[in-house]
Structure formats: C-alpha cells, structure tokens
Design an enzyme around this catalytic site. Sequence first.
Site, short mmCIF file in Angstrom:
data_model
loop_
_atom_site.label_atom_id
_atom_site.label_comp_id
_atom_site.label_asym_id
_atom_site.label_seq_id
_atom_site.Cartn_x
_atom_site.Cartn_y
_atom_site.Cartn_z
N THR A 233 0.83 -1.22 0.00
CA THR A 233 0.00 0.00 0.00
C THR A 233 0.86 1.27 0.00
O THR A 233 1.88 1.36 0.69
CB THR A 233 -0.96 0.04 1.21
OG1 THR A 233 -1.66 1.30 1.18
CG2 THR A 233 -0.24 -0.09 2.54
N THR B 224 -9.44 -1.49 1.80
CA THR B 224 -9.08 -1.82 0.42
C THR B 224 -9.35 -3.30 0.13
O THR B 224 -9.96 -4.00 0.96
CB THR B 224 -7.63 -1.38 0.11
OG1 THR B 224 -7.40 -1.53 -1.29
CG2 THR B 224 -6.59 -2.15 0.89
N LYS C 179 -13.85 -4.08 0.51
CA LYS C 179 -14.68 -2.88 0.27
C LYS C 179 -16.19 -3.17 0.33
O LYS C 179 -16.96 -2.32 0.78
CB LYS C 179 -14.32 -2.24 -1.08
CG LYS C 179 -12.97 -1.53 -1.05
CD LYS C 179 -12.70 -0.84 -2.38
CE LYS C 179 -11.36 -0.14 -2.37
NZ LYS C 179 -11.08 0.58 -3.61
N ASP D 14 -13.49 6.87 -3.91
CA ASP D 14 -12.77 6.49 -5.14
C ASP D 14 -13.29 7.25 -6.37
O ASP D 14 -12.51 7.82 -7.13
CB ASP D 14 -12.92 4.98 -5.40
CG ASP D 14 -11.97 4.14 -4.56
OD1 ASP D 14 -10.93 4.66 -4.12
OD2 ASP D 14 -12.27 2.95 -4.34
N GLY E 259 -15.95 -3.89 -12.46
CA GLY E 259 -15.71 -4.26 -11.06
C GLY E 259 -16.05 -3.11 -10.13
O GLY E 259 -16.78 -2.17 -10.50
N GLY E 260 -15.51 -3.17 -8.92
CA GLY E 260 -15.80 -2.18 -7.89
C GLY E 260 -15.39 -0.78 -8.31
O GLY E 260 -16.14 0.19 -8.11
N ALA E 261 -14.20 -0.65 -8.92
CA ALA E 261 -13.73 0.68 -9.30
C ALA E 261 -14.64 1.28 -10.38
O ALA E 261 -14.99 2.47 -10.32
CB ALA E 261 -12.29 0.61 -9.80
N ASN F 231 -16.94 -5.45 -20.73
CA ASN F 231 -16.29 -6.29 -19.73
C ASN F 231 -16.12 -7.72 -20.23
O ASN F 231 -16.91 -8.19 -21.04
CB ASN F 231 -17.13 -6.30 -18.44
CG ASN F 231 -16.34 -6.83 -17.26
OD1 ASN F 231 -15.19 -6.43 -17.06
ND2 ASN F 231 -16.91 -7.73 -16.48
N ILE G 82 -19.54 -10.74 -19.40
CA ILE G 82 -20.63 -9.86 -19.85
C ILE G 82 -21.75 -9.78 -18.81
O ILE G 82 -22.37 -8.73 -18.64
CB ILE G 82 -21.15 -10.30 -21.25
CG1 ILE G 82 -22.11 -9.28 -21.83
CG2 ILE G 82 -21.77 -11.68 -21.22
CD1 ILE G 82 -21.47 -8.02 -22.29
N LYS H 93 -21.49 -9.56 -15.67
CA LYS H 93 -21.17 -8.52 -14.66
C LYS H 93 -21.45 -7.14 -15.22
O LYS H 93 -21.94 -6.25 -14.52
CB LYS H 93 -19.69 -8.63 -14.25
CG LYS H 93 -19.42 -9.69 -13.22
CD LYS H 93 -18.08 -9.38 -12.56
CE LYS H 93 -17.45 -10.62 -11.98
NZ LYS H 93 -16.04 -10.42 -11.67
#
Length: 282
Positions: free
Chosen positions: A20, A67, A71, A107, A133-135, A155, A158, A160
């Site tokens: 990190t 992190t 999350k 974020d 994804g999360g980001a 993606n 698909i 997701k």
Amino acid sequence: MKKNGSTKITGILGYPIEHTASPCMHNAAFKALKLDWEYIPFEVKPQQLKLAIKSIMSLGMQGVNVTIPHKKAVVPFLDELSDEAEFIGAVNTIVRKGNKLIGYNTDGEGFIKALEEEKISLAGKNVLVLGAGGAANGIIYQLLLGGAKRITIANRTIEKAKALGKHFKGKGNIEILPLDNSLKSAIKDADILINTTSLGMKDADVLLVDKNSLPKSLEAVVDIIYNPPETKLLRIAKKKGIKTMNGLSMLLHQGALSFELWTGKKAPIEVMRKALCQQFKM
Ligand SMILES: NC(=O)c1ccc[n+]([C@@H]2O[C@H](COP(=O)([O-])OP(=O)(O)OC[C@H]3O[C@@H](n4cnc5c(N)ncnc54)[C@H](OP(=O)(O)O)[C@@H]3O)[C@@H](O)[C@H]2O)c1
C-alpha cells in the site's frame, strides 16, 4: 506507532497490504499540518474483518481506509453509509463519529478530481469504460453525476457488465458490450476511454483494445492503474498524441478526500502528491 496517549490513529485494512502507498501520503500530510495523527497499514484476513471493524470503536481510532478484498464485505458492519457508498454498495473510508461508524466511498470522486486537474471535462461526452468491477461502479456513479452523455461498459464477463448496467438503470444512458470486435465501433464513437480493469499491471498483459483502433480523435485515454505509471494502453495512446492520465492522481485525491473526512481540515494536496511520487520514484 502511537507516540503518546493523545495521538490519533487512522490506517488501512486490506489483505494483502504490504504494497500500500497510502501511509506515505497520509503521514506526510499529518506532518505538514503538525497533526499528532498516525496512519498504519493493518493486514486483515477476511475472517477477521468483523473483529477489525469493532476494534475501530474499542481502540478509539478516528477511522480507516478499506481496500481489497474488504470494500463490499465491510458494509454490514457499519452504522450508516453516505449516499454514494450506499448506491455503490462498497466503502473505502470509514469515519468514527461518536459511537457510530460511517462508511464513505471516495474512489469515484477522487477520479473526477483527477480528471478536473487534467482539464478533462465530462459534460456531453461519450465515455467507454473497460471493466465492471468495484472501481468501475464508483467511477460510473460520478461520470453520470458529471453529465456524461453516454457510458458504454465493456467487460470480459458480460453478465457482470449487464448487472452493473441494470444497477444504473434510469440514472443515465448506459450501453453494454462484450470485449470483442464490437468494441471497435464503440471506440470510434468515444470521447474518453477509461480502463478500470486490473489488466496492464504487467507489461506482458494483453491489450483489451486493438491498438490500431484507437482513433487520434479521442480526447483522453485514462488508466486507473498507477503501478506501472505508464501501461501499454497509455503508451500507445500517448504515441498517437492523445492526452493520457494514469491512476496516481485518483489515488491521491481519494486519499485527500478521506483525510478531509477524518480531520475536517483541507488536505495538503501537493505534500501528499510529492510523498506518493517519491514512493513510486516518479
Ligand atoms: N488509482 C486508484 O486510486 C485505484 C482505485 C481503485 C482501484 N484501482 C485499480 O483498479 C483495478 C480494478 O480494481 P477493482 O476494485 O475494480 O477490481 P475488481 O472489482 O476485482 O474488478 C476487476 C475488473 O478487471 C477485469 N479483469 C481482471 N482481469 C482481467 C483479464 N485478464 N482480462 C479482462 N478483464 C480482466 C474484471 O473482469 P471480469 O468481471 O471479467 O472478472 C473486472 O472488470 C485494480 O488494478 C486496482 O488496483 C485503482
């Protein structure tokens, strides 16, 4: 390290955590503002997460960053969520307020601040987002708030991408694509291309877009990866004269927003940026 009884403690919970970069920027910021605060990385295995969250209260910490991989998992252990954390279903910042733990997600807003710094505007733009994804979730939330005209999510998995599109239903104009040939025409129509996948962290990683299909007319190509500082995608875009941005500035601004939530003070951005750049030898 708690230096005395009045030192205020923050930190980051993750697993793994040894790489990190957050402690250097936060501790530099505390020092610059002469705050008796300390930011400590904590390696927390998934099965220990609930206990670790309880410790924020029992040890009297001010709050923490959260992190990978915690999350989403952290959400049920918190008392309240900010609007964006509630909508995204993920938290990267916890603030202790009295006897409550409040979850935030900085974020996406950090990403927007990074775009603003580079004078990349969103209003009326077509944005192609690689990854679901999360980001991507946090970034798309803010892209819509920022007035993007259309967002195309492409993606590998698909299902997701479709689930993410459904999540944003009614919030804006969202299109879903698989990572195949159909990307070529989506790139032609895009003003801004954003890679939010983890692909590119190794130079040997394949490119998700055909390098010949990147039009010079793109206003910007953004990769939220910051290590390496220049992914293959950014290198190719730069060679074509397209404006590029890596993920370091997003990391900086999401951290600065967390800092402000904890301390109530304006984050010393340039001090934090310098500390990050030194960490990554940039
Ligand atoms: N700069 C910053 O401040 C910042 C902040 C947050 C995250 N990040 C970076 O952003 C990246 C994504 O984070 P995240 O939290 O969104 O992770 P995540 O939720 O695990 O999502 C990962 C995404 O990458 C895609 N992906 C992974 N490997 C792939 C491959 N081989 N081919 C195609 N797609 C692939 C996944 O596709 P599937 O759905 O098909 O698996 C998914 O869309 C990480 O590198 C992280 O370090 C940077």
